[in-house]
Design an enzyme around this catalytic site. Structure first.
Site, short mmCIF file in Angstrom:
data_model
loop_
_atom_site.label_atom_id
_atom_site.label_comp_id
_atom_site.label_asym_id
_atom_site.label_seq_id
_atom_site.Cartn_x
_atom_site.Cartn_y
_atom_site.Cartn_z
N GLU A 203 41.72 70.33 48.44
CA GLU A 203 42.21 69.95 47.11
C GLU A 203 43.61 70.53 46.94
OE1 GLU A 203 41.23 68.13 44.28
OE2 GLU A 203 43.16 68.87 43.59
N ASP A 311 38.21 50.54 33.95
CA ASP A 311 39.17 51.27 34.79
C ASP A 311 40.58 50.67 34.70
OD1 ASP A 311 36.99 52.72 35.57
OD2 ASP A 311 37.14 52.25 37.71
N HIS A 444 9.12 74.28 25.72
CA HIS A 444 9.15 75.34 26.72
C HIS A 444 8.07 75.07 27.76
CE1 HIS A 444 9.56 79.26 28.52
NE2 HIS A 444 8.25 79.40 28.46
P1 NAD Z 1 39.46 61.96 41.09
O1 NAD Z 1 40.64 61.62 40.29
O2 NAD Z 1 38.18 62.32 40.42
O3 NAD Z 1 39.80 63.18 42.08
C1 NAD Z 1 40.86 63.12 42.98
C2 NAD Z 1 41.20 64.54 43.40
O4 NAD Z 1 42.10 64.46 44.50
C3 NAD Z 1 41.89 65.34 42.33
O5 NAD Z 1 41.24 66.57 42.18
C4 NAD Z 1 43.31 65.50 42.84
O6 NAD Z 1 43.92 66.68 42.42
C5 NAD Z 1 43.09 65.46 44.34
N1 NAD Z 1 44.24 65.01 45.13
C6 NAD Z 1 45.11 64.02 44.84
N2 NAD Z 1 46.01 63.88 45.85
C7 NAD Z 1 45.69 64.80 46.78
C8 NAD Z 1 46.22 65.17 48.04
N3 NAD Z 1 47.28 64.51 48.56
N4 NAD Z 1 45.65 66.17 48.74
C9 NAD Z 1 44.56 66.83 48.24
N5 NAD Z 1 44.03 66.54 47.04
C10 NAD Z 1 44.56 65.53 46.33
O7 NAD Z 1 39.26 60.71 42.08
P2 NAD Z 1 38.09 60.30 43.07
O8 NAD Z 1 37.16 61.42 43.34
O9 NAD Z 1 38.79 59.62 44.20
O10 NAD Z 1 37.31 59.22 42.24
C11 NAD Z 1 37.97 58.01 41.85
C12 NAD Z 1 37.57 57.60 40.45
O11 NAD Z 1 36.21 57.27 40.41
C13 NAD Z 1 37.79 58.72 39.46
O12 NAD Z 1 38.37 58.20 38.31
C14 NAD Z 1 36.41 59.22 39.19
O13 NAD Z 1 36.24 59.71 37.88
C15 NAD Z 1 35.55 57.99 39.44
N6 NAD Z 1 34.25 58.43 39.94
C16 NAD Z 1 33.41 59.03 39.09
C17 NAD Z 1 32.20 59.50 39.53
C18 NAD Z 1 31.30 60.16 38.56
O14 NAD Z 1 31.57 60.10 37.36
N7 NAD Z 1 30.26 60.83 39.00
C19 NAD Z 1 31.85 59.40 40.86
C20 NAD Z 1 32.75 58.80 41.73
C21 NAD Z 1 33.94 58.33 41.25
#
Ligand code: NAD
Length: 465
Positions: A203, A311, A444
């Site tokens: 990250e 989205d 509970h």
């Molecule tokens: P996300 O936006 O949730 O997370 C992407 C992460 O990648 C961020 O923490 C960001 O800081 C990091 N990042 C970006 N560029 C980077 C780099 N070059 N190197 C390292 N880290 C980097 O996106 P996602 O996980 O790809 O999911 C895509 C979308 O789908 C999101 O909007 C997410 O909310 C949605 N989604 C939601 C769920 C859920 O609600 N459970 C599950 C899957 C996907």
């Protein structure tokens, strides 16, 4: 040409829900999709991943917790391909359900790629290249989003994958570098690690799940490390190179550059809107700098009769937000009673182990906004049901305003916590105070008691901690 009151472009959880509500309100409705009913969520996202996570939970328990539960065996065999097949069955079943709902609600389903050609017309090209034009008084754009790529590290579907290939591939990598510790990164870390894959999660920001409350991110990092997931925060990926056996990923952190080898790299660095090639320019629909369609609180775009949800609008890229927007949008089109959505208060959930879920303001956000913040906290370690389940990681954290006892935000990490969140969001919507939550007697033993206890704690008088 056929005439509809509403045509929805995109049949994901935003689009198909909007279509149902429009039809319920007496509007003649059609939905167009190039690929499937149910969108990414039902077909290759939220739903199949939950099936994989269930398998992962079992796999982890059998591999690592047999002794604790008194289960032993020789030659444990875990067939990941069966987990994937089960996830496909679950997905297919739900998609069939949506097909049924379209019929039940007299919604015409048109399969093909749609493109706006005028403010009341969509040209649809089917798989054989045959074109037809559908006319509609109102058009709802609900085309969703796709994985962002990192320039120079393009997905090839084999060694470098996005969630799309990751969820469909019938074998798991022996080792993987997951780039991006958001929802997708966290969920796949859990799925593959549980089966024995060596997972390295990278990250670029200072913490994993960076949008969550800091305490939740820290607890999640601790839990991930405990199960053997290697977590690197504050690390930027510089290069992903393909090698004979997989990939070589070069990252840069505070101590300089490092390299990692793995069989696969999963790119999970966020989503971009599907706003290209749908004819927005042809009718002058405004998009923001990132390409998301601009909407007002009614879900109307700048072009009368053209609406957008999900989205594509970039408000919060979550299926349930898209559905809620779809309902509001259809109600506005029909002139029916509706509501305004408060995106800051929408529920959010990540289904890794442990799960993380939240709504509203984090502690840091509440403080930055000048609230007199009072925190209520309760650990699952002190919750009887969690202990019985053997799932005592995590906590409930309530962010409240000391002045009126208002709940500003709720943050939970632990077992099935996403199922607990509606109590908090409903309480917030109904403007209940923390005292009222504390006074709401909870059965509970339940894990939901942790919410009641955290509310007592915000009042300075938790019973069990
Ligand atoms: P996300 O936006 O949730 O997370 C992407 C992460 O990648 C961020 O923490 C960001 O800081 C990091 N990042 C970006 N560029 C980077 C780099 N070059 N190197 C390292 N880290 C980097 O996106 P996602 O996980 O790809 O999911 C895509 C979308 O789908 C999101 O909007 C997410 O909310 C949605 N989604 C939601 C769920 C859920 O609600 N459970 C599950 C899957 C996907």
């Amino acid at each position: 040409m056929s005439d509809y009151d509403v045509v929805v472009l995109g049949a994901g959880p935003g689009g198909y829900v909007a279509a149902i509500r429009a039809s319920q309100l007496g509007l003649k409705t059609a939905v167009i999709d190039k690929e499937w009913l149910g969108g990414v969520c039902l077909n290759i996202g939220c739903i199949p991943s939950k099936a994989l996570l269930k398998n992962a939970d079992l796999a982890y328990t059998l591999r690592n917790r047999g002794k604790e539960f008194g289960i032993s065996f020789d030659n444990l065999e875990l067939d990941y391909s069966v987990a994937v097949k089960r996830s496909r069955q679950v997905s297919n079943r739900l998609v069939k359900g949506v097909t049924f709902l379209m019929k039940k609600n007299n919604i015409d389903v048109i399969m093909g790629t749609g493109k706006l050609t005028a403010k009341n017309a969509i040209e649809v090209t089917d798989a054989d290249g045959k074109k037809q034009t559908i006319a509609a008084k109102n058009i709802i754009l609900a085309t969703g989003a796709h994985s962002a790529q990192i320039p120079g590290m393009e997905v090839d579907g084999k060694k470098i994958v996005s969630f799309w290939e990751a969820i469909l591939q019938e074998s798991r990598p022996e080792s993987v570098i997951i780039i991006g510790a958001g929802a997708i990164g966290a969920e796949f870390s859990t799925i593959w690690n549980s089966y024995g894959t060596k997972v390295t999660l990278i990250e670029m920001l200072p913490r994993i799940l960076p949008l969550e409350d800091e305490d939740v991110s820290n607890e999640m990092a601790k839990a991930f490390k405990k199960v053997g997931i290697e977590v690197l925060t504050n690390h930027r990926v510089l290069k992903v190179e393909k090698t004979d056996s997989g990939v070589h990923v070069t990252v840069k952190g505070e101590e300089g550059e490092k390299g990692f080898d793995a069989q696969q790299a999963l790119i999970a660095v966020g989503f971009k809107p599907n706003s290209k090639d749908i004819g927005l320019e042809a009718v002058g629909v405004k998009v923001d700098a990132r390409g998301f369609v601009e909407i007002d609180e009614r879900m109307a775009t700048n072009v009368p009769g053209i609406w957008a949800i999900g989205d594509l609008t970039g408000k919060l890229l979550l299926a349930h937000v898209a559905s809620a927007q779809g309902i509001v949008c259809a109600e506005n089109i029909a002139g029916a009673a509706t509501v305004k959505l408060d995106y800051r208060m929408m529920p959010r959930a990540t289904y890794s182990y442990p799960q993380a879920t939240s709504f509203g303001l984090t502690e840091a956000q509440a403080r930055a906004e000048g609230y007199d913040v009072k925190i209520g906290r309760f650990p699952f370690l002190a919750n009887g049901k969690s202990l019985g389940m053997g799932e005592s990681t995590g906590f409930v954290k309530l962010v409240t305003d000391a002045k009126y006892g208002e709940i500003l935000g709720g943050h939970m990490i632990g077992p099935e916590v996403s199922e607990l969140l509606p109590e908090l969001t409903l309480a917030h919507t109904m403007e209940l105070t923390v005292e009222e939550i504390a006074r709401n007697v909870h059965a509970h033993p339940t894990i939901s008691e942790a919410i009641m206890e955290a509310a007592h704690d915000a009042e300075g008088r938790a019973i069990h901690s």
